[in-house]
Design a protein around this motif. Structure first.
Motif, PDB file in Angstrom:
ATOM      1  N   TYR A   1      40.600  24.920  38.474  1.00 31.99           N
ATOM      2  CA  TYR A   1      40.887  24.191  37.240  1.00 31.99           C
ATOM      3  C   TYR A   1      39.737  23.250  36.934  1.00 31.99           C
ATOM      4  CZ  TYR A   1      41.987  19.961  39.931  1.00 31.99           C
ATOM      5  OH  TYR A   1      41.909  18.872  40.764  1.00 31.99           O
ATOM      6  N   SER A   2      39.660  22.878  35.669  1.00 29.62           N
ATOM      7  CA  SER A   2      38.711  21.867  35.216  1.00 29.62           C
ATOM      8  C   SER A   2      39.395  21.051  34.131  1.00 29.62           C
ATOM      9  CB  SER A   2      37.433  22.514  34.674  1.00 29.62           C
ATOM     10  OG  SER A   2      36.544  21.528  34.162  1.00 29.62           O
TER      11      SER A   2
ATOM     12  N   ILE B   1      41.806  21.247  29.239  1.00 32.87           N
ATOM     13  CA  ILE B   1      42.255  21.765  30.532  1.00 32.87           C
ATOM     14  C   ILE B   1      41.992  23.269  30.575  1.00 32.87           C
ATOM     15  CG2 ILE B   1      44.201  22.038  32.130  1.00 32.87           C
ATOM     16  CD1 ILE B   1      45.545  19.691  30.666  1.00 32.87           C
ATOM     17  N   HIS B   2      41.344  23.721  31.624  1.00 35.79           N
ATOM     18  CA  HIS B   2      41.127  25.150  31.863  1.00 35.79           C
ATOM     19  C   HIS B   2      41.675  25.469  33.253  1.00 35.79           C
ATOM     20  CE1 HIS B   2      38.325  25.959  28.454  1.00 35.79           C
ATOM     21  NE2 HIS B   2      38.127  24.646  28.572  1.00 35.79           N
ATOM     22  N   TYR B   3      42.566  26.429  33.321  1.00 37.45           N
ATOM     23  CA  TYR B   3      43.184  26.798  34.605  1.00 37.45           C
ATOM     24  C   TYR B   3      43.217  28.315  34.739  1.00 37.45           C
ATOM     25  CZ  TYR B   3      46.655  27.592  38.250  1.00 37.45           C
ATOM     26  OH  TYR B   3      47.296  28.029  39.387  1.00 37.45           O
ATOM     27  N   MET B   4      42.949  28.799  35.940  1.00 39.76           N
ATOM     28  CA  MET B   4      43.034  30.241  36.210  1.00 39.76           C
ATOM     29  C   MET B   4      43.527  30.456  37.634  1.00 39.76           C
ATOM     30  SD  MET B   4      40.136  33.269  36.125  1.00 39.76           S
ATOM     31  CE  MET B   4      40.006  33.198  34.332  1.00 39.76           C
ATOM     32  N   HIS B   5      44.435  31.441  37.783  1.00 41.11           N
ATOM     33  CA  HIS B   5      44.870  31.847  39.116  1.00 41.11           C
ATOM     34  C   HIS B   5      44.640  33.343  39.272  1.00 41.11           C
ATOM     35  CE1 HIS B   5      47.056  31.628  42.917  1.00 41.11           C
ATOM     36  NE2 HIS B   5      47.534  32.822  42.602  1.00 41.11           N
ATOM     37  N   GLN B   6      43.974  33.708  40.356  1.00 44.01           N
ATOM     38  CA  GLN B   6      43.697  35.106  40.669  1.00 44.01           C
ATOM     39  C   GLN B   6      44.560  35.516  41.859  1.00 44.01           C
ATOM     40  OE1 GLN B   6      39.502  33.829  40.810  1.00 44.01           O
ATOM     41  NE2 GLN B   6      39.038  35.745  39.764  1.00 44.01           N
ATOM     42  N   PHE B   7      45.441  36.499  41.651  1.00 44.08           N
ATOM     43  CA  PHE B   7      46.396  36.900  42.689  1.00 44.08           C
ATOM     44  C   PHE B   7      45.798  37.846  43.722  1.00 44.08           C
ATOM     45  CE2 PHE B   7      49.294  35.552  39.319  1.00 44.08           C
ATOM     46  CZ  PHE B   7      50.237  34.821  40.046  1.00 44.08           C
ATOM     47  N   GLU B   8      44.582  38.330  43.485  1.00 44.92           N
ATOM     48  CA  GLU B   8      43.895  39.205  44.440  1.00 44.92           C
ATOM     49  C   GLU B   8      44.696  40.467  44.767  1.00 44.92           C
ATOM     50  OE1 GLU B   8      40.953  38.755  45.137  1.00 44.92           O
ATOM     51  OE2 GLU B   8      40.433  36.642  45.264  1.00 44.92           O
ATOM     52  N   GLY B   9      45.503  40.953  43.813  1.00 46.51           N
ATOM     53  CA  GLY B   9      46.256  42.191  44.024  1.00 46.51           C
ATOM     54  C   GLY B   9      47.564  42.016  44.755  1.00 46.51           C
ATOM     55  N   PHE B  10      48.076  40.782  44.823  1.00 46.28           N
ATOM     56  CA  PHE B  10      49.296  40.523  45.596  1.00 46.28           C
ATOM     57  C   PHE B  10      50.468  41.377  45.108  1.00 46.28           C
ATOM     58  CE2 PHE B  10      53.301  38.214  46.204  1.00 46.28           C
ATOM     59  CZ  PHE B  10      53.301  38.086  47.586  1.00 46.28           C
ATOM     60  N   PHE B  11      50.631  41.521  43.799  1.00 47.42           N
ATOM     61  CA  PHE B  11      51.750  42.308  43.263  1.00 47.42           C
ATOM     62  C   PHE B  11      51.396  43.798  43.165  1.00 47.42           C
ATOM     63  CE2 PHE B  11      52.389  38.004  41.487  1.00 47.42           C
ATOM     64  CZ  PHE B  11      53.649  37.750  42.005  1.00 47.42           C
ATOM     65  N   LEU B  12      50.221  44.101  42.635  1.00 45.64           N
ATOM     66  CA  LEU B  12      49.854  45.504  42.426  1.00 45.64           C
ATOM     67  C   LEU B  12      49.669  46.249  43.742  1.00 45.64           C
ATOM     68  CD1 LEU B  12      47.365  45.191  39.423  1.00 45.64           C
ATOM     69  CD2 LEU B  12      49.778  45.826  39.385  1.00 45.64           C
ATOM     70  N   ASN B  13      49.343  45.521  44.814  1.00 45.18           N
ATOM     71  CA  ASN B  13      49.208  46.172  46.124  1.00 45.18           C
ATOM     72  C   ASN B  13      50.527  46.751  46.621  1.00 45.18           C
ATOM     73  OD1 ASN B  13      46.515  45.585  46.295  1.00 45.18           O
ATOM     74  ND2 ASN B  13      46.732  43.872  47.706  1.00 45.18           N
ATOM     75  N   ARG B  14      51.645  46.331  46.039  1.00 43.24           N
ATOM     76  CA  ARG B  14      52.957  46.749  46.516  1.00 43.24           C
ATOM     77  C   ARG B  14      53.609  47.796  45.616  1.00 43.24           C
ATOM     78  NH1 ARG B  14      51.269  42.407  48.518  1.00 43.24           N
ATOM     79  NH2 ARG B  14      52.038  41.564  50.481  1.00 43.24           N
ATOM     80  N   ILE B  15      52.872  48.257  44.624  1.00 38.73           N
ATOM     81  CA  ILE B  15      53.393  49.271  43.704  1.00 38.73           C
ATOM     82  C   ILE B  15      52.800  50.621  44.086  1.00 38.73           C
ATOM     83  CG2 ILE B  15      53.578  50.003  41.312  1.00 38.73           C
ATOM     84  CD1 ILE B  15      53.268  47.094  40.484  1.00 38.73           C
ATOM     85  N   PRO B  16      53.633  51.617  44.435  1.00 36.95           N
ATOM     86  CA  PRO B  16      53.102  52.938  44.789  1.00 36.95           C
ATOM     87  C   PRO B  16      52.198  53.486  43.693  1.00 36.95           C
ATOM     88  CG  PRO B  16      55.448  52.793  45.284  1.00 36.95           C
ATOM     89  CD  PRO B  16      55.104  51.547  44.523  1.00 36.95           C
ATOM     90  N   LEU B  17      51.187  54.209  44.088  1.00 37.14           N
ATOM     91  CA  LEU B  17      50.160  54.800  43.226  1.00 37.14           C
ATOM     92  C   LEU B  17      49.210  53.728  42.674  1.00 37.14           C
ATOM     93  CD1 LEU B  17      52.218  57.494  41.260  1.00 37.14           C
ATOM     94  CD2 LEU B  17      50.907  57.774  43.364  1.00 37.14           C
ATOM     95  N   MET B  18      49.769  52.645  42.116  1.00 36.26           N
ATOM     96  CA  MET B  18      48.915  51.584  41.565  1.00 36.26           C
ATOM     97  C   MET B  18      48.028  50.966  42.644  1.00 36.26           C
ATOM     98  SD  MET B  18      49.210  51.049  38.258  1.00 36.26           S
ATOM     99  CE  MET B  18      48.643  49.374  38.106  1.00 36.26           C
ATOM    100  N   LYS B  19      48.553  50.855  43.868  1.00 33.51           N
ATOM    101  CA  LYS B  19      47.808  50.161  44.910  1.00 33.51           C
ATOM    102  C   LYS B  19      46.517  50.884  45.281  1.00 33.51           C
ATOM    103  CE  LYS B  19      50.540  52.113  48.742  1.00 33.51           C
ATOM    104  NZ  LYS B  19      51.468  51.743  49.844  1.00 33.51           N
ATOM    105  N   ARG B  20      46.451  52.177  45.005  1.00 31.59           N
ATOM    106  CA  ARG B  20      45.235  52.912  45.290  1.00 31.59           C
ATOM    107  C   ARG B  20      44.070  52.484  44.389  1.00 31.59           C
ATOM    108  NH1 ARG B  20      45.320  57.462  48.337  1.00 31.59           N
ATOM    109  NH2 ARG B  20      47.333  58.127  49.194  1.00 31.59           N
ATOM    110  N   LEU B  21      44.394  51.971  43.222  1.00 29.98           N
ATOM    111  CA  LEU B  21      43.361  51.555  42.270  1.00 29.98           C
ATOM    112  C   LEU B  21      42.678  50.258  42.684  1.00 29.98           C
ATOM    113  CD1 LEU B  21      45.299  52.304  38.959  1.00 29.98           C
ATOM    114  CD2 LEU B  21      43.504  53.699  40.010  1.00 29.98           C
TER     115      LEU B  21
END
Length: 831
Positions: free
Chosen positions: A675-676, A723-743
Motif C-alpha cells: 500500500y501507499s 490510497i493505493h492498495y494491492m493484494h496478490q494471492f499468488e494462486g491461492f484459490f486457482l491452485n485448488r481448481i482442477p484443470l485451472m491449476k495447471r495454468l
C-alpha cells in the motif's frame, strides 16, 4: 588330487575373505552436478551401509567380497555399480531425479506417529531458534556458482557456441562420467564476520574478503555485497522462508498441518545425536511448499538436518527445482546454529532453442560466539565491505576457506577466466548488458540510455536523443550525466546536464546539481514519475498531455544520519512555458483589472525526512539501489516553501506539506500486500498547474501509481489524501481448481481512493477563456466527494501478462465522457 584341489579352493576363499576393499567416492545430481548430501551407500542383501557427508563424499570399507555397490536417495533413482574386490578404488555416482510419493500411512486409533515429533519440534522453537539468543557472531564462508545447462544441439550450432567448442569438449571434466554437461559462467567466494543482537533486532555483516570471476563483470563491487551471508540466510525456525521473493512455509511452521503430510521413515544416529527421519510433501502440489526429508533430535527436538526440494509442479515460473540442504549444531546456550547450508536453484530453458541456468549457493559457519552483544551503534550498517576485500592473495584464501576447493571448483575458476577472454563471448556479453542496463560501456563513460534514443510525438514529430554518464572508472566520487535531443518538427535542441559529488559511502552523503531545457508534459510531472524509466520513455510517444517548455535548475544535498534515517534538502528554480491553452490572473481578487500571464517562474525549497527501519541498500557504481525493508513501513515527510522574487522573477509564495506511508508485507501462503498512502496540503492560492494534478490513465495499460479510469487532467486538488492498495494471492484459490491449476495463473485484487478538493480561491485564478483544454474542462475539483476504483484480475498469463478489470465506483455523474469499466493489461515478469 581331489583333496588337493579342495584345499587350494578353500585357501583362495580364505585369502579373498581376508582382503579388505576400500571404496571412496562422491554422489552428485546428474542434471546439476550438485553434491547430494546424506545419500545411502549400501551392499544389497546385507546390513552394510554408510551415508555421504554434507559435501556428497562417502567412504566404505568392506571386509568380505561383494560384487556390487548401490546408491540411493529420496527423490532419485537407484544406481548400482560393480566392485573390484580387494582393491582401493573410487566409485562416483551421478543420480537421476525420479518422482516419489510418501508411503501410505494407515491411521487407526492413534494419530500419525510423525505428528508427535513435529508438534514437539514446533513447541521447542523458542529454545532452539538462534534468534532467541541475546547475541551471536560467527565467521562465515560463502560460495556462489552460476552455470548454463541443458545446452541443446541446436544451440551448440550457433556461432557463439561453435567458437567455444574446445571448452565444450572439456566440460566432461566438470560434469562427470554420467552427468550432463554444464557451462560455468560465474563463481565467487566471500569470507565475512556476521553479528546479531536481539534487542534491536539487527544483523550486521562485515565482508572481509571477496573473490569474484564471471562473464560480464568489469567491476565486482555490487556483486561483492550480495555474495555474503546476508543473502544466504535460511532459518527453518521461521514460519516462512523467503526464496526468490516467494514465501515457503517451514516444515515446522506453527500451522504445519495445513501445508504438509508427514511420514516417520526411520530413527538413527546422525553424528552423536539420535534423530527421527521424517519424510514430508505438500498437501497441494501447486502450493509453494517443500518435499523431502528432515531429521529431528529425540531429546531437544531440534532440526539436525534438512534436505528439501521444491519441484516444477509448484506455482513458480521458469524454476525447475529449488533444493536446500542444511546441517546444524547446538551452541553453548542451547540454541542451534546452521553450520553448513547448500542451495540450488535450477532455472528452466525459456524455449527449445535456449539453455537453462543453475545457481548454486554454499555457506559455512564456524567460530560461533553467543550472548556477547556489541554496542548498538556497531549494528547501524547491515552490510560493510572492507576496502581491501578484493586484494587478498592465494595464501589468504587457502587459510581462510572452511573447506578446500575441489578439483571441479578449481576447473570452474580456470574455465570462467578463459571464457571471458574469447572475443565472441565479449560481444554477446556486451549486447546482453546493453539490453539489461540500457548503456554501452566505453571505458570511463557509459553511452545511453538507448531506451530514450528515439520517440515520435505530435510536438516534435521525430525526436532523437543521445547521452552518456560517467562510471567508477572515471571517478568514485564524481558522477556526470549529460544528454542532447532534437525534434524534426519543432527544430529545437534540448539538453540536460547533471552532476553529483559523493562525500561518503559509509554514511551515504552526496550533493547534486542539474540543469535542463526540454519539453515536458503536465500530466506526468508528479514526483517520482521519472524513476519509472520504461513508462517515462514511452510517454514520449503519441499525443503530449499538457506540453510545456521547461527550463529547470535543481540542487540537492542529502546525508544518511543513521541507518534508515535520511534528511534531504533541495532547491529548484523552474521556468515553465505552457504550449496549450493556459493563463492565470496576476491578482485573482481583482480579475477585471488584473494582468493575465501565460507562463510563470517558480522557486521552491524543500526539506525532506525519510525513515525506513532496517532498509537494505546496495551500492551500484556511484548510485545506491534500495531493496526496501523486511516488514516495516517507509515514512517520508516533506515541507516545501515557494519563494517569490528569486532572481526578481519567481512569481509565488506558498507552503506545502506532504506525508507518505508505504509498505509491503507478506501473508505467507495467502500472498502479499502493498500500500501507499499520501496526504498533501497547500496553504496558499496557486494556478492549477502547481497544485496536485492527479495522474489519470487513458491508455490500455495498467499503471499501479495512477487512477486507471480517471481522465488526464480530470481532477486537481490543493488538499487531498490518496490510497493505493494491492493484494496478490499468488494462486491461492486457482491452485485448488482442477484443470485451472495447471495454468499457474495468480489472482490479485486492488483498490484506489482519492479524497480531497480544490478551494474556491484557487478556482478563480484561471480566467474563463482558459477553462478549456482541447474542448474539455482543463481540470475539476472533487467537490467533496471521494474518487474510488476497485480492481481485480489475473496475472501470470503466459508467465508475464496481467489482465486487470477496473471499476470506477464514484464520480459517475459528471458532464463529460468517462469510462465506468475498463480492462487494462500490463507485463509483470516474476518468478
Amino acid at each position: 588330487m581331489k583333496n588337493y584341489f579342495i584345499a587350494i579352493l578353500i585357501a583362495c576363499i580364505t585369502v579373498l575373505n581376508a582382503q579388505e576393499t576400500l571404496i571412496t567416492g562422491k554422489v552428485t545430481d546428474a542434471s546439476t552436478n550438485e553434491f547430494i548430501a546424506f545419500a545411502n551407500i549400501y551392499i544389497k542383501g546385507t546390513n552394510i551401509i554408510t551415508q555421504t557427508d554434507f559435501d556428497g563424499v562417502y567412504r566404505l570399507k568392506l571386509k568380505s567380497p561383494h560384487d556390487s555397490i548401490t546408491c540411493g536417495y529420496f527423490g532419485y533413482a537407484l544406481r548400482t555399480k560393480k566392485i573390484k574386490v580387494g582393491v582401493t578404488q573410487t566409485i562416483d555416482f551421478q543420480l537421476e531425479v525420479e518422482g516419489v510419493a510418501l508411503q501410505e500411512v494407515v491411521i487407526k486409533a492413534t494419530e500419525n506417529p510423525a505428528y508427535r515429533i513435529i508438534r514437539n519440534a514446533v513447541n521447542a522453537k523458542d529454545v532452539n531458534d538462534k534468534r532467541k539468543l541475546k547475541a551471536y557472531q560467527y565467521n562465515s564462508y560463502n560460495k556462489v556458482e552460476l552455470d548454463i545447462d541443458n545446452i541443446s544441439n541446436k544451440m551448440k550450432k550457433r556461432r557463439m557456441f561453435r567458437q567455444i567448442g574446445t571448452f565444450m569438449d572439456s566440460l566432461q571434466k566438470i560434469s562427470g562420467e554420467d552427468g550432463k554437461p554444464i557451462l560455468p559462467i560465474f563463481i565467487s567466494e566471500a569470507i565475512s564476520e556476521v553479528y546479531f543482537a536481539d534487542n534491536l533486532p539487527k544483523t550486521t555483516e562485515k565482508i572481509l574478503a571477496t573473490k569474484v570471476t564471471g562473464i560480464a563483470l568489469d567491476d565486482a563491487s555490487l556483486v561483492s555485497q550480495i555474495i555474503g551471508s546476508t543473502f544466504q540466510e535460511y532459518n527453518f525456525y521461521k514460519n516462512y522462508l523467503s526464496i526468490v521473493n516467494k514465501d515457503f512455509p517451514s516444515p515446522i511452521a506453527d500451522s504445519w498441518k495445513i501445508f504438509y503430510d508427514y511420514y516417520l521413515a526411520d530413527s538413527m544416529f546422525v553424528g552423536s545425536d539420535w534423530c527421527y527421519k521424517i519424510e514430508l510433501e505438500p498437501r497441494n502440489e501447486r502450493d509453494l511448499a517443500f518435499r523431502g526429508v528432515i531429521w529431528i533430535t529425540d531429546s531437544t527436538w531440534a532440526l539436525k538436518r534438512v534436505d528439501v526440494t521444491v519441484d516444477n509442479k509448484a506455482n513458480l515460473n521458469f524454476v525447475e527445482k529449488i533444493k536446500i540442504q542444511q546441517e546444524s549444531e547446538p551452541t553453548t546456550a542451547g540454541a542451534w546454529m546452521p553450520v553448513k547450508s547448500r542451495v540450488l536453484i535450477d532455472i528452466a530453458e525459456l524455449a527449445d532453442s535456449t539453455a537453462g541456468m543453475i545457481a548454486k549457493f554454499y555457506s559455512s559457519s564456524k567460530d560461533i560466539i553467543v550472548n556477547q552483544p556489541k554496542d548498538s551503534k556497531f549494528y547501524n550498517s547491515p552490510i560493510i565491505v572492507a576496502e581491501d576485500s578484493k586484494m587478498h592473495d592465494q595464501a589468504y584464501w587457502i587459510a581462510g576457506r572452511h573447506d578446500t576447493l575441489s578439483q571441479t571448483e578449481k576447473n570452474v575458476f580456470l574455465m570462467v577466466d578463459s571464457l571471458k577472454k574469447l572475443p565472441v563471448v565479449k560481444s554477446y556479453v556486451e549486447i546482453i548488458d546493453i539490453a539489461i542496463n540500457g548503456y554501452k560501456k566505453a571505458g570511463p563513460i557509459d553511452i545511453g540510455p538507448y531506451l530514450f534514443a528515439y520517440s515520435r510525438n505530435n510536438i516534435e514529430q521525430d525526436r532523437f536523443r543521445l547521452g552518456f554518464r560517467t562510471n567508477t572508472k572515471f571517478s568514485k566520487k564524481i558522477m556526470f550525466k549529460v544528454y542532447g535531443a532534437y525534434g524534426t518538427m519543432d527544430k529545437q535542441w534540448k539538453y540536460g546536464a547533471f552532476g553529483k559529488y559523493i562525500f561518503s559511502r559509509k554514511q551515504w552523503t552526496e550533493i547534486g546539481l542539474e540543469r535542463k531545457e526540454d519539453i515536458g508534459q503536465l500530466a506526468f510531472m508528479q514526483e517520482g514519475f521519472e524513476n519509472n524509466g520504461l513508462f517515462s520513455a514511452f510517454a514520449r510517444f503519441g499525443r503530449y498531455r499538457g506540453p510545456l517548455w521547461m527550463v529547470e535548475n535543481n540542487f540537492y544535498f542529502m546525508r544518511e544520519i543513521r541507518s534508515g534515517f535520511t534528511p534531504k534538502i533541495y532547491f529548484k528554480y523552474h521556468e515553465l512555458y505552457p504550449m496549450f491553452n493556459f493563463g492565470f490572473y496576476e491578482n485573482p481578487n481583482t480579475p477585471n483589472t488584473s494582468a493575465i500571464y501565460n507562463s510563470y517562474q517558480n522557486a521552491e525549497a524543500t526539506f525532506e525526512i525519510r525513515y525506513a527501519h532496517r532498509e537494505l541498500f546496495l551500492q551500484n557504481d556511484n548510485e545506491r539501489v534500495s531493496l526496501g525493508t523486511d516488514k516495516w513501513p517507509i515514512i517520508t515527510l516533506k515541507y516545501s516553501r515557494g519563494i517569490k522574487g528569486v532572481f526578481n522573477k519567481s512569481d509565488f509564495n506558498y507552503d506545502k506539506f506532504t506525508i507518505n506511508f508505504s509498505q509491503r508485507f507478506r501473508f505467507g501462503l495467502f500472498g502479499k500486500s502493498s500500500y501507499s498512502i499520501t496526504s498533501t496540503k497547500y496553504l496558499s492560492s496557486l494556478p492549477y498547474t502547481l497544485l496536485g494534478v492527479h495522474l489519470g490513465n487513458e491508455t490500455y495499460f495498467y499503471n499501479s501509481s495512477a487512477f486507471n479510469l480517471m481522465n488526464f487532467f480530470e481532477f486537481v486538488s490543493d488538499e487531498f489524501t490518496s490510497i493505493h492498495y494491492m493484494h496478490q494471492f499468488e494462486g491461492f484459490f486457482l491452485n485448488r481448481i482442477p484443470l485451472m491449476k495447471r495454468l499457474k495463473w495468480r489472482e490479485m485484487v486492488g483498490a484506489t481512493a482519492l479524497i480531497g478538493d480544490v478551494s474556491s480561491n484557487n478556482l478563480k485564478y484561471i480566467p474563463a477563456q482558459y477553462q478549456q483544454v482541447n474542448n474539455e474542462p482543463a481540470y475539476n475539483g472533487l467537490g467533496g466527494k471521494p474518487y474510488v476504483e476497485i480492481s481485480y484480475g489475473v496475472e501470470n498469463i503466459f508467465k508475464f501478462v496481467r489482465v486487470t478489470f477496473v471499476h470506477r465506483v464514484t464520480q459517475l455523474n459528471v458532464p463529460y465522457d468517462i469510462n465506468r469499466f475498463g480492462i487494462k493489461v500490463s507485463a509483470v515478469f516474476r518468478l
